[in-house]
Write an enzyme that holds these catalytic residues in place. Sequence first.
Site, PDB file in Angstrom:
ATOM      1  N   ASP A  97       0.861  -1.182   0.000  1.00 15.70           N
ATOM      2  CA  ASP A  97       0.000   0.000   0.000  1.00 15.70           C
ATOM      3  C   ASP A  97       0.903   1.239   0.000  1.00 15.70           C
ATOM      4  O   ASP A  97       2.041   1.180   0.451  1.00 15.70           O
ATOM      5  CB  ASP A  97      -0.893  -0.005   1.246  1.00 15.70           C
ATOM      6  N   GLU A 153      -2.242  -1.634  -5.853  1.00 17.37           N
ATOM      7  CA  GLU A 153      -3.493  -1.012  -6.226  1.00 17.37           C
ATOM      8  C   GLU A 153      -3.212  -0.081  -7.399  1.00 17.37           C
ATOM      9  O   GLU A 153      -2.215   0.631  -7.402  1.00 17.37           O
ATOM     10  CB  GLU A 153      -3.990  -0.187  -5.038  1.00 17.37           C
ATOM     11  N   CYS A 172     -12.497  -5.245   6.767  1.00 18.05           N
ATOM     12  CA  CYS A 172     -11.713  -5.965   7.770  1.00 18.05           C
ATOM     13  C   CYS A 172     -11.043  -7.149   7.071  1.00 18.05           C
ATOM     14  O   CYS A 172     -11.718  -7.993   6.481  1.00 18.05           O
ATOM     15  CB  CYS A 172     -12.615  -6.451   8.899  1.00 18.05           C
ATOM     16  N   CYS A 179     -12.347 -10.652   8.786  1.00 18.71           N
ATOM     17  CA  CYS A 179     -13.688 -11.251   8.649  1.00 18.71           C
ATOM     18  C   CYS A 179     -14.480 -10.692   7.474  1.00 18.71           C
ATOM     19  O   CYS A 179     -15.574 -11.167   7.187  1.00 18.71           O
ATOM     20  CB  CYS A 179     -14.479 -11.065   9.940  1.00 18.71           C
ATOM     21  N   CYS A 212     -12.527  -3.710  14.529  1.00 19.93           N
ATOM     22  CA  CYS A 212     -13.655  -4.252  13.765  1.00 19.93           C
ATOM     23  C   CYS A 212     -14.804  -4.575  14.715  1.00 19.93           C
ATOM     24  O   CYS A 212     -14.634  -5.330  15.667  1.00 19.93           O
ATOM     25  CB  CYS A 212     -13.220  -5.519  13.021  1.00 19.93           C
ATOM     26  N   CYS A 264     -15.582  -8.690  14.475  1.00 21.10           N
ATOM     27  CA  CYS A 264     -14.703  -9.744  15.015  1.00 21.10           C
ATOM     28  C   CYS A 264     -13.740  -9.225  16.082  1.00 21.10           C
ATOM     29  O   CYS A 264     -12.998  -9.994  16.677  1.00 21.10           O
ATOM     30  CB  CYS A 264     -13.932 -10.430  13.889  1.00 21.10           C
ATOM     31  N   ASP A 285      -3.265   1.226   7.445  1.00 26.54           N
ATOM     32  CA  ASP A 285      -2.453   0.973   6.250  1.00 26.54           C
ATOM     33  C   ASP A 285      -2.074  -0.501   6.103  1.00 26.54           C
ATOM     34  O   ASP A 285      -2.038  -1.027   4.997  1.00 26.54           O
ATOM     35  CB  ASP A 285      -1.186   1.836   6.276  1.00 26.54           C
TER      36      ASP A 285
HETATM   37 ZN   LIG Z   1     -13.553  -8.188  11.402  1.00 30.02          ZN
END
Ligand SMILES: [Zn+2]
Length: 200
Positions: free
Chosen positions: A14, A98, A151, A154, A170, A173, A180
């Site tokens: 990234d 990306e 995330c 999950c 998150c 989870c 980053d």
């Molecule tokens: Zn999660």
Amino acid sequence: MVQHFDENTTVGVDVGIKDFAILSNGEKIGNPRYLKKSLLRMKVLQRRLSRKQKGSNNKNKAKQAMAKLHEIIHNQRNDFQHKLSFRLVCENQAIALETLNVAGMLKNHKLAQHIADASWSSFVTQLEYKAQRHGKTILRIGQFEPSSKICSKCGYYNRKLSLADRDWVCPDCGTHHDRDINAAINIRKFALDKQNSIGI
Ligand SMILES: [Zn+2]
């Protein structure tokens, strides 16, 4: 032949402003100190240059100093990028990136952002030709994949995440994410999903 890559042989990368690059293995690669110093020096010279009288000897001297500094920065950046791209290509079978919106970026007038963008595109060029030379692969994902907001554990989509949020937990989870690093992991994940769905 379609090659299959996995998490162990692929690194997600990234881009950042504070850090030059962030890797899916959790490593953050900062901009080198000497580069920052040169950029500070450039600001000083720019100010000096704007104060000198047109056509004067001092103006010419200031211009020369500026040109010299541009050359130094160019060389420093090149050196840094060569070493880093070489390392990434040697250590991995595939590098996931990306695709960035370069046209949108060039409209950005902030100096720091502008330099970071220019720097990133020359880095990608170096990665590409080194990968080709060493038989490695560059995997790309589209710029619309929300790599920061999902995330990586999950798959929860965090709509509320703003640009200012450098880390988040998150709600689904409970994983604590560095923004980053989570993005770099997702870039690798999306790129692998895309690559490995081809030809199955
Ligand atoms: Zn999660």
